[in-house]
Design a protein around this motif. Structure first.
Motif, PDB file in Angstrom:
ATOM      1  N   VAL A  96       0.841  -1.193   0.000  1.00 27.34           N
ATOM      2  CA  VAL A  96       0.000   0.000   0.000  1.00 27.34           C
ATOM      3  C   VAL A  96       0.877   1.243   0.000  1.00 27.34           C
ATOM      4  O   VAL A  96       2.037   1.205   0.392  1.00 27.34           O
ATOM      5  CB  VAL A  96      -0.955   0.042   1.227  1.00 27.34           C
ATOM      6  CG1 VAL A  96      -1.917  -1.125   1.213  1.00 27.34           C
ATOM      7  CG2 VAL A  96      -0.174   0.086   2.525  1.00 27.34           C
ATOM      8  N   HIS A  97       0.276   2.339  -0.458  1.00 26.86           N
ATOM      9  CA  HIS A  97       0.942   3.637  -0.389  1.00 26.86           C
ATOM     10  C   HIS A  97       0.270   4.418   0.720  1.00 26.86           C
ATOM     11  O   HIS A  97      -0.950   4.617   0.694  1.00 26.86           O
ATOM     12  CB  HIS A  97       0.830   4.380  -1.721  1.00 26.86           C
ATOM     13  CG  HIS A  97       1.456   5.731  -1.683  1.00 26.86           C
ATOM     14  ND1 HIS A  97       0.735   6.880  -1.517  1.00 26.86           N
ATOM     15  CD2 HIS A  97       2.755   6.106  -1.751  1.00 26.86           C
ATOM     16  CE1 HIS A  97       1.557   7.914  -1.509  1.00 26.86           C
ATOM     17  NE2 HIS A  97       2.791   7.477  -1.644  1.00 26.86           N
ATOM     18  N   ASP A  98       1.046   4.814   1.723  1.00 30.86           N
ATOM     19  CA  ASP A  98       0.545   5.635   2.823  1.00 30.86           C
ATOM     20  C   ASP A  98       0.682   7.088   2.374  1.00 30.86           C
ATOM     21  O   ASP A  98       1.789   7.609   2.237  1.00 30.86           O
ATOM     22  CB  ASP A  98       1.373   5.369   4.088  1.00 30.86           C
ATOM     23  CG  ASP A  98       0.876   6.132   5.301  1.00 30.86           C
ATOM     24  OD1 ASP A  98       0.316   7.239   5.128  1.00 30.86           O
ATOM     25  OD2 ASP A  98       1.057   5.636   6.420  1.00 30.86           O
ATOM     26  N   ARG A  99      -0.459   7.738   2.122  1.00 27.85           N
ATOM     27  CA  ARG A  99      -0.431   9.095   1.574  1.00 27.85           C
ATOM     28  C   ARG A  99       0.130  10.115   2.558  1.00 27.85           C
ATOM     29  O   ARG A  99       0.798  11.062   2.154  1.00 27.85           O
ATOM     30  CB  ARG A  99      -1.831   9.505   1.115  1.00 27.85           C
ATOM     31  CG  ARG A  99      -2.241   8.789  -0.154  1.00 27.85           C
ATOM     32  CD  ARG A  99      -3.519   9.351  -0.712  1.00 27.85           C
ATOM     33  NE  ARG A  99      -3.779   8.797  -2.033  1.00 27.85           N
ATOM     34  CZ  ARG A  99      -4.932   8.915  -2.655  1.00 27.85           C
ATOM     35  NH1 ARG A  99      -5.936   9.568  -2.095  1.00 27.85           N
ATOM     36  NH2 ARG A  99      -5.093   8.402  -3.855  1.00 27.85           N
ATOM     37  N   GLU A 104       5.681   3.585   0.723  1.00 24.93           N
ATOM     38  CA  GLU A 104       5.061   2.290   0.462  1.00 24.93           C
ATOM     39  C   GLU A 104       5.322   1.378   1.646  1.00 24.93           C
ATOM     40  O   GLU A 104       6.426   1.355   2.188  1.00 24.93           O
ATOM     41  CB  GLU A 104       5.622   1.670  -0.807  1.00 24.93           C
ATOM     42  CG  GLU A 104       5.160   2.371  -2.059  1.00 24.93           C
ATOM     43  CD  GLU A 104       5.639   1.688  -3.333  1.00 24.93           C
ATOM     44  OE1 GLU A 104       6.227   0.578  -3.264  1.00 24.93           O
ATOM     45  OE2 GLU A 104       5.436   2.279  -4.401  1.00 24.93           O
ATOM     46  N   TYR A 107       2.198  -5.300   3.978  1.00 19.90           N
ATOM     47  CA  TYR A 107       1.628  -6.041   5.097  1.00 19.90           C
ATOM     48  C   TYR A 107       1.230  -7.432   4.627  1.00 19.90           C
ATOM     49  O   TYR A 107       0.777  -7.601   3.499  1.00 19.90           O
ATOM     50  CB  TYR A 107       0.341  -5.376   5.622  1.00 19.90           C
ATOM     51  CG  TYR A 107       0.491  -3.975   6.139  1.00 19.90           C
ATOM     52  CD1 TYR A 107       1.173  -3.713   7.314  1.00 19.90           C
ATOM     53  CD2 TYR A 107      -0.087  -2.898   5.460  1.00 19.90           C
ATOM     54  CE1 TYR A 107       1.285  -2.424   7.812  1.00 19.90           C
ATOM     55  CE2 TYR A 107       0.023  -1.608   5.944  1.00 19.90           C
ATOM     56  CZ  TYR A 107       0.707  -1.377   7.119  1.00 19.90           C
ATOM     57  OH  TYR A 107       0.823  -0.100   7.596  1.00 19.90           O
ATOM     58  N   VAL A 128      -6.311  -1.751  10.506  1.00 22.74           N
ATOM     59  CA  VAL A 128      -5.786  -1.755   9.138  1.00 22.74           C
ATOM     60  C   VAL A 128      -6.190  -3.046   8.418  1.00 22.74           C
ATOM     61  O   VAL A 128      -6.605  -3.019   7.253  1.00 22.74           O
ATOM     62  CB  VAL A 128      -4.253  -1.566   9.128  1.00 22.74           C
ATOM     63  CG1 VAL A 128      -3.686  -1.716   7.724  1.00 22.74           C
ATOM     64  CG2 VAL A 128      -3.878  -0.209   9.712  1.00 22.74           C
ATOM     65  N   LEU A 132      -8.487  -3.319   4.990  1.00 16.08           N
ATOM     66  CA  LEU A 132      -7.920  -3.812   3.737  1.00 16.08           C
ATOM     67  C   LEU A 132      -8.639  -5.041   3.176  1.00 16.08           C
ATOM     68  O   LEU A 132      -8.600  -5.274   1.965  1.00 16.08           O
ATOM     69  CB  LEU A 132      -6.436  -4.136   3.922  1.00 16.08           C
ATOM     70  CG  LEU A 132      -5.506  -2.938   4.061  1.00 16.08           C
ATOM     71  CD1 LEU A 132      -4.096  -3.393   4.425  1.00 16.08           C
ATOM     72  CD2 LEU A 132      -5.497  -2.103   2.788  1.00 16.08           C
ATOM     73  N   LEU A 150      -5.389   7.054   8.760  1.00 18.08           N
ATOM     74  CA  LEU A 150      -4.484   6.704   7.676  1.00 18.08           C
ATOM     75  C   LEU A 150      -5.263   6.677   6.376  1.00 18.08           C
ATOM     76  O   LEU A 150      -6.416   6.243   6.346  1.00 18.08           O
ATOM     77  CB  LEU A 150      -3.888   5.303   7.880  1.00 18.08           C
ATOM     78  CG  LEU A 150      -2.969   5.037   9.034  1.00 18.08           C
ATOM     79  CD1 LEU A 150      -2.596   3.560   9.063  1.00 18.08           C
ATOM     80  CD2 LEU A 150      -1.717   5.874   8.917  1.00 18.08           C
ATOM     81  N   GLU A 151      -4.623   7.120   5.315  1.00 22.89           N
ATOM     82  CA  GLU A 151      -5.206   6.985   3.986  1.00 22.89           C
ATOM     83  C   GLU A 151      -4.243   6.126   3.185  1.00 22.89           C
ATOM     84  O   GLU A 151      -3.096   6.513   2.945  1.00 22.89           O
ATOM     85  CB  GLU A 151      -5.398   8.344   3.324  1.00 22.89           C
ATOM     86  CG  GLU A 151      -6.140   8.258   2.015  1.00 22.89           C
ATOM     87  CD  GLU A 151      -6.448   9.624   1.414  1.00 22.89           C
ATOM     88  OE1 GLU A 151      -6.829   9.649   0.233  1.00 22.89           O
ATOM     89  OE2 GLU A 151      -6.297  10.641   2.118  1.00 22.89           O
ATOM     90  N   LEU A 152      -4.702   4.934   2.816  1.00 22.27           N
ATOM     91  CA  LEU A 152      -3.856   3.968   2.128  1.00 22.27           C
ATOM     92  C   LEU A 152      -4.427   3.692   0.740  1.00 22.27           C
ATOM     93  O   LEU A 152      -5.645   3.575   0.580  1.00 22.27           O
ATOM     94  CB  LEU A 152      -3.793   2.664   2.911  1.00 22.27           C
ATOM     95  CG  LEU A 152      -3.362   2.738   4.369  1.00 22.27           C
ATOM     96  CD1 LEU A 152      -3.513   1.374   5.043  1.00 22.27           C
ATOM     97  CD2 LEU A 152      -1.929   3.230   4.477  1.00 22.27           C
TER      98      LEU A 152
END
Length: 159
Positions: A96-99, A104, A107, A128, A132, A150-152
């Motif tokens: 995932v990309h954590d904005r 990146e 998990y 999380v 997901l 968090l925005e993933l």
């Protein structure tokens, strides 16, 4: 009789628990028995701290053995052949990309007894993990965590 809850594990997790159980039963039990015998040989048990410590170690060992036996008795191994990489499932590895941090992160979604967040293994019951599950590549996920939101963005799903 109450129905027991199945404990979901990856095949790797199950093998790790089986190896630990074998180690505890064959090696650690023997070590503790030897420690007890050595401590007993020192005389008066009422004031023998080494004996007390060995008995405590024995109790902890036996508790862990029972815990592992219970887990393995109730295990449900995640069948990776039934899982596709189109959506996130238990056993999936997700990039995932954590904005917020512009980074990146990868998990692996595992059962709660197998979770190890410091090594990238998160529980399917964690905030999380829950967020997901069933997501596809390109999905944006908002997650409320104790440390903030968090925005993933799901970049990749694999096994």
């Amino acid at each position: 009789m109450a129905e027991t809850t199945k404990i979901k594990l990856t095949l790797e997790g199950k093998k790790r628990y089986e190896a630990e159980l074998n180690e505890l039963k064959t090696v650690k039990r023997k070590e503790i028995a030897e420690n007890l015998q050595t401590a007993r040989a020192q005389g008066d048990l009422s004031e023998n701290s080494e004996y007390d410590e060995a008995k405590n170690d024995q109790a902890k060992l036996e508790a862990r053995i029972k815990e592992l036996e219970s887990i393995l008795r109730n295990v449900e191994v995640i069948d990776e052949s039934d899982i596709n990489n189109e959506k996130v499932h238990l056993g999936s590895t997700v990039k995932v990309h954590d904005r917020e941090y512009d980074e990146e992160v990868e998990y692996q979604i595992v059962g709660s007894s197998e979770a190890d967040p410091f090594n990238g293994k998160i529980s399917d019951e964690s905030p999380v993990g829950i967020a997901l599950l069933d997501k596809a590549v390109g999905d944006v996920v908002m997650v409320e965590t104790p440390d903030g939101d968090l925005e993933l963005v799901v970049l990749e799903i694999s096994m």
